[in-house]
Design a protein around this motif. Structure first.
Motif, mmCIF file in Angstrom:
data_model
loop_
_atom_site.group_PDB
_atom_site.id
_atom_site.type_symbol
_atom_site.label_atom_id
_atom_site.label_comp_id
_atom_site.label_asym_id
_atom_site.label_seq_id
_atom_site.Cartn_x
_atom_site.Cartn_y
_atom_site.Cartn_z
ATOM 1 N N PHE A 338 -4.909 -10.200 0.102
ATOM 2 C CA PHE A 338 -3.457 -10.675 0.466
ATOM 3 C C PHE A 338 -3.538 -9.312 1.980
ATOM 4 N N ARG A 339 -4.652 -9.115 2.368
ATOM 5 C CA ARG A 339 -4.163 -8.874 3.302
ATOM 6 C C ARG A 339 -3.360 -7.092 3.422
ATOM 7 N N ARG A 340 -3.624 -6.790 2.749
ATOM 8 C CA ARG A 340 -2.624 -5.550 2.391
ATOM 9 C C ARG A 340 -3.768 -3.981 2.722
ATOM 10 N N ASP A 341 -2.989 -3.039 3.475
ATOM 11 C CA ASP A 341 -4.075 -1.928 2.526
ATOM 12 C C ASP A 341 -3.635 -0.770 1.133
ATOM 13 N N VAL A 342 -4.650 -0.450 0.753
ATOM 14 C CA VAL A 342 -5.298 -0.178 -1.001
ATOM 15 C C VAL A 342 -3.931 1.516 -0.750
#
Length: 447
Positions: A338-342
């Motif tokens: 999702f192209r998000r930071d963990v």
């Protein structure tokens, strides 16, 4: 006995350094005191498990220079700056650059202790998340079947032992426990890895279609069969055929499947031609086929033919120590997708991981990790503050909503399976979704 949290204290004022160290030690911290930044830098590293408290005005290397150097070691090291009144503008800029906090002198002891406590907790969560991500990456390199508990280590040992044989295998496990993953491992670790891995869910196809899917057909074999079709069994030649939910296979198809297992040959629909097949069959069931009272119409002879080797996958609730590791793996995978930071592992998420029963097993955990990464799930429903004066009907409503959400998650949002699990009519199910404001689409399986 709990390990004391370390704090690095840097201050060139001997008296103030001693008083500050005493304050922190009385609060339960393990203090490493330094009279200058050079001495501190000789000891500190990116693995430091606590927070750093430093004065700004110091000879040689001042606090801001120390902060900049520490950021090159690890941008997540929490640095708290002690400032005189004239240094506040510089400290504010340092906060914007990533410093954790600044405390203006003179300061109350409690103000310092609370800041250090919060910084140390943040540091603990960061290091814990890093450790889990590293463990998940290492586990993924060794095997896609992630887990460090003894039962999972034993499962991997068995799979390695039998993978390169041609023995057919029956995999038993609850919905979402990873039966197809086991089948894929058996394929990848065998000499058949260059052949096709062909999967078929026997419960997803109507009886009128499943034989054609398995055995193939010739052109004109039945109405609508306009051209020849190679069946899944033949397509798996030289490789592995995975039959999921084999307990749902129609009885007539079971008879033909038994012949395939015994003779290693097929006869496609619409022809009398017998074709040899070279394949390994891995079948999976979510019920105990060995129990006559449970297996229903499933043929006993087919069960015994498949039961040469049976592998049982434990449900997630029986290996709870693997849950944080699996969550970290799924969260990292979702963040990349999702192209998000963990996100950090919050207390709400941590409580949910520890207390939830995970009826949908690994699949449910994977979907939960995706929702956490997307920011639509922050923890267990139980972690949400509940009014103590709620009436019994209100409490029952909340509990009912939680049960429905668990059932949806366990069944990938599939309406038919969820209704069966809940034991309620379809109309009642939809009425309850509307009443509780539950969006079924958020639980749909993701490929």
């Amino acid at each position: 006995m709990a390990t004391m949290i370390p704090v690095a204290l840097i201050d060139d004022d001997k008296d103030l350094r001693r008083a500050t160290a005493q304050t922190l030690e009385l609060a339960g911290f393990s203090v490493f005191a330094y009279e200058g930044a050079k001495a501190a830098l000789a000891d500190l590293s990116a693995d430091f498990a606590g927070s750093i408290v430093t004065d700004i005005r110091m000879p040689d290397i001042d606090g801001l220079q120390l902060f900049a150097t520490l950021q090159t070691m690890d941008v997540d090291l929490p640095v708290i700056l002690m400032t005189g009144h004239g240094d506040i503008p510089m400290a504010v800029q340092a906060i914007q650059d990533g410093a954790y906090d600044f405390i203006a002198k003179p300061f109350a002891a409690d103000r310092l202790v609370q800041s250090v406590r919060r910084a140390s907790e943040k540091r603990r969560l960061i290091l814990e998340n890093r450790m889990l991500r590293k463990a998940a990456e290492d586990a993924q390199e060794n095997s896609p079947l992630i887990g460090q508990t003894p039962v999972m280590e034993n499962l991997r040992r068995i799979l390695r032992h039998i993978a390169d044989t041609d023995v057919d295998v029956l995999v038993a496990g609850e919905t979402g426990s990873g039966k197809e993953v086991v089948a894929q491992i058996l394929h990848q670790w065998s000499h058949r890895r260059k052949g096709n891995f062909v999967a078929l869910n026997c419960g997803a196809l109507p009886e009128t279609v499943i034989e054609s899917e398995l055995f193939g057909h010739e052109a004109g074999a039945f109405t609508g069969a306009q051209k020849r079709r190679t069946g899944r069994i033949e397509h798996a030649g030289g490789g592995t055929l995975f039959l999921d939910e084999i307990e749902s296979m129609p009885v007539a198809t079971q008879v033909k499947m038994l012949r395939v297992l015994e003779m290693r040959e097929i006869t496609p629909l619409g022809t009398n031609e017998v074709r040899p097949v070279d394949l390994r069959v891995v079948a999976a069931a979510k019920i105990d086929l060995g129990d006559p009272a449970v297996r229903g119409e499933f043929r006993e002879d087919l069960y015994y033919r498949l039961n040469v080797v049976t592998i049982s996958i434990p449900p997630l609730r029986e290996r709870r120590d693997d849950i944080p590791l699996l969550f970290s793996h799924f969260a990292a995978r979702a963040a990349e997708r999702f192209r998000r930071d963990v996100p950090p592992l919050s207390e709400g998420v941590r409580r949910h991981l520890a207390s939830h029963s995970w009826p949908g097993n690994v699949r449910e955990l994977s979907h939960y990790a995706e929702r956490v990464v997307l920011g639509v799930e922050g923890g267990a429903p139980a972690a949400t503050p509940q009014p103590t004066d709620a009436t019994l009907p209100e409490r029952l409503e909340r509990y009912e909503a939680e049960i429905i959400r668990d059932a949806l998650s366990a069944n990938d949002g599939d309406v038919r399976r969820t209704i069966e699990a809940l034991g309620i009519p379809r109309k009642t199910f939809y009425d309850k979704l509307q009443r509780h404001g539950i969006n079924r689409g958020g639980y749909a399986a993701r490929k």
